[in-house]
Scaffold this motif. Structure first.
Motif, PDB file in Angstrom:
ATOM      1  N   THR A   6       0.836  -1.205   0.000  1.00 25.50           N
ATOM      2  CA  THR A   6       0.000   0.000   0.000  1.00 25.50           C
ATOM      3  C   THR A   6       0.866   1.248   0.000  1.00 25.50           C
ATOM      4  O   THR A   6       1.797   1.364   0.798  1.00 25.50           O
ATOM      5  N   VAL A   7       0.536   2.163  -0.898  1.00 29.64           N
ATOM      6  CA  VAL A   7       1.198   3.467  -0.962  1.00 29.64           C
ATOM      7  C   VAL A   7       0.217   4.504  -0.432  1.00 29.64           C
ATOM      8  O   VAL A   7      -0.922   4.575  -0.889  1.00 29.64           O
ATOM      9  N   GLU A   8       0.659   5.291   0.529  1.00 28.83           N
ATOM     10  CA  GLU A   8      -0.196   6.325   1.109  1.00 28.83           C
ATOM     11  C   GLU A   8       0.222   7.690   0.562  1.00 28.83           C
ATOM     12  O   GLU A   8       1.369   8.106   0.729  1.00 28.83           O
ATOM     13  N   LEU A   9      -0.719   8.370  -0.089  1.00 26.35           N
ATOM     14  CA  LEU A   9      -0.468   9.680  -0.667  1.00 26.35           C
ATOM     15  C   LEU A   9      -1.214  10.752   0.113  1.00 26.35           C
ATOM     16  O   LEU A   9      -2.396  10.595   0.408  1.00 26.35           O
ATOM     17  N   ALA A  10      -0.520  11.830   0.446  1.00 26.60           N
ATOM     18  CA  ALA A  10      -1.138  12.965   1.124  1.00 26.60           C
ATOM     19  C   ALA A  10      -1.261  14.117   0.135  1.00 26.60           C
ATOM     20  O   ALA A  10      -0.446  14.247  -0.785  1.00 26.60           O
ATOM     21  N   TYR A  11      -2.288  14.946   0.321  1.00 24.30           N
ATOM     22  CA  TYR A  11      -2.462  16.082  -0.575  1.00 24.30           C
ATOM     23  C   TYR A  11      -3.282  17.158   0.107  1.00 24.30           C
ATOM     24  O   TYR A  11      -3.915  16.921   1.133  1.00 24.30           O
ATOM     25  N   VAL A  12      -3.220  18.364  -0.455  1.00 25.32           N
ATOM     26  CA  VAL A  12      -4.085  19.450   0.003  1.00 25.32           C
ATOM     27  C   VAL A  12      -5.268  19.543  -0.951  1.00 25.32           C
ATOM     28  O   VAL A  12      -5.149  19.224  -2.136  1.00 25.32           O
ATOM     29  N   GLU A  13      -6.381  20.003  -0.456  1.00 22.90           N
ATOM     30  CA  GLU A  13      -7.626  20.018  -1.233  1.00 22.90           C
ATOM     31  C   GLU A  13      -7.660  21.206  -2.189  1.00 22.90           C
ATOM     32  O   GLU A  13      -8.566  22.040  -2.140  1.00 22.90           O
TER      33      GLU A  13
END
Length: 291
Positions: free
Chosen positions: A37-44
Motif C-alpha cells: 500500500t502506498v499512502e499519498l497525502a495532498y491538500v484540497e
C-alpha cells in the motif's frame, strides 16, 4: 492385492488436481500483483486533487493498493516527515511551502518538480478597475473590506498576510477553503460585484471565467514556482518501483487542465476521471513507467 480405479474416477481426480494447480497458480499471480500500500497525502486544491488521483490510478494499474488523504498543508508535510504517509505530489516550492521544507528537510526527499509554470497572487475579474495590489485601498469599501482566501494553513494565506502588511492594505483576509473561495468568486462575477480573491495557477477558475492577476510591484508573492514530488525517507528502499514512478511523474499545464476541467462537471468523481485520463493517455503514462 491390486485395485483398479475406474476411468471416470481417475478423470475426476485429474480434473481436481488440475483445478488445485490452477488455484495455486492464480494465488501466486495475485500475490505477485499485491505490491503493498502506498499512502499519498495532498491538500484540497483542484490542481492537487487532479495530480494525486492520476498518480493513484497509475500506481494501482501497476498492482499497488493506494490510499489518499486530504490534509492541511502543514499536516501534509508532517505526515511525510513522520512516515505516516509515503509521498505527495503537492509541494509548492521554493516559496509557498518554504517554511515546511525547512522544518522537515532532514526527514523527506525532494524528487524535483512534477509541474512547472505556477503563479501566485491576488485575482480579480478581467474587467475590474483594479490593476495593482496598490489599488485595493481605493476600493476597500466596495470590497466589503475583505480579500477572500482559502484554508488558513496554506502558505498562500501567510504570504497574503505579508502582502496586506507590506502594502498597508486596509482590508481583512477571510479564510475558508478553495471551494468557498471559488463560490464567492462565481457569485460576485454573476452579480457584477467587485471581489479580490487569493489565486494560483494552475486552477480551473481561469478556464471558467475571464480573470487577471493584480500587479505585485513589490514582488511579495515572488516569482513563478514549481510543484514538486516529495517522499518520505526510505521509500526508495521499501518500494523501489513506486519510488521510480513518483520520480518520473511530470505533466504539462495542458494535461493537468484536462483533468481539472473534467472534475468540475456536475457529479464528477475525481478518481474516475483520473482513471479515464490514464486510460486515454497511456503514451504519457509509459514515460512515467520507463524505469
Amino acid at each position: 492385492m491390486l485395485t483398479h480405479t475406474p476411468k471416470s474416477t481417475a478423470m475426476r481426480y485429474s480434473v481436481l488436481a488440475l483445478a488445485a494447480g490452477l488455484g495455486l497458480a492464480a494465488g501466486s499471480a495475485q500475490a505477485q500483483e499485491d505490491k503493498g500500500t502506498v499512502e499519498l497525502a495532498y491538500v484540497e486544491w483542484s490542481s492537487e486533487v487532479a495530480s494525486t488521483n492520476v498518480v493513484r490510478a497509475v500506481l494501482e494499474q501497476q498492482g499497488y493498493d493506494v490510499e489518499i488523504n486530504s490534509l492541511s498543508a502543514s499536516a501534509m508535510w508532517q505526515a511525510i516527515a513522520h512516515g505516516d504517509a509515503d509521498a505527495m505530489v503537492a509541494a509548492w516550492l521554493p516559496t509557498t511551502h518554504e517554511d515546511y521544507m525547512e522544518q522537515t528537510q532532514d526527514s523527506v526527499e525532494d524528487l524535483g518538480p512534477n509541474f512547472e509554470g505556477t503563479k501566485l497572487g491576488l485575482v480579480v475579474s478581467a474587467d475590474s478597475e483594479l490593476e495593482s495590489i496598490e489599488d485595493i485601498n481605493d476600493h476597500a469599501d466596495e470590497l466589503n473590506g475583505e480579500i477572500i482566501g482559502i484554508d488558513p494553513g496554506a502558505g498562500l494565506m501567510s504570504q497574503t498576510e505579508t502582502v496586506i502588511e507590506e502594502y498597508g492594505l486596509d482590508v481583512d483576509l477571510r479564510s475558508g477553503s478553495g471551494a468557498t473561495m471559488t463560490s464567492a468568486l462565481g457569485t460576485a462575477i454573476e452579480n457584477d460585484e467587485p471581489i479580490v480573491v487569493t489565486g494560483w495557477t494552475p486552477h480551473w477558475k481561469f478556464s471558467r471565467w475571464d480573470l487577471k492577476y493584480l500587479d505585485d510591484p513589490k514582488n511579495v508573492y515572488g516569482d513563478a514556482e514549481r510543484i514538486h514530488t516529495v517522499v518520505r525517507t526510505g521509500l526508495e528502499e521499501d518500494m523501489p518501483e513506486a519510488y521510480a514512478i513518483l520520480d518520473n511523474f511530470h505533466w504539462t499545464p495542458e494535461q493537468m487542465g484536462e483533468v481539472m476541467l473534467m472534475n468540475q462537471e456536475e457529479d464528477a468523481d475525481p478518481y474516475e476521471n483520473a482513471q479515464k485520463w490514464v486510460e486515454d493517455n497511456q503514451d504519457v503514462v509509459e514515460e512515467w513507467l520507463a524505469d
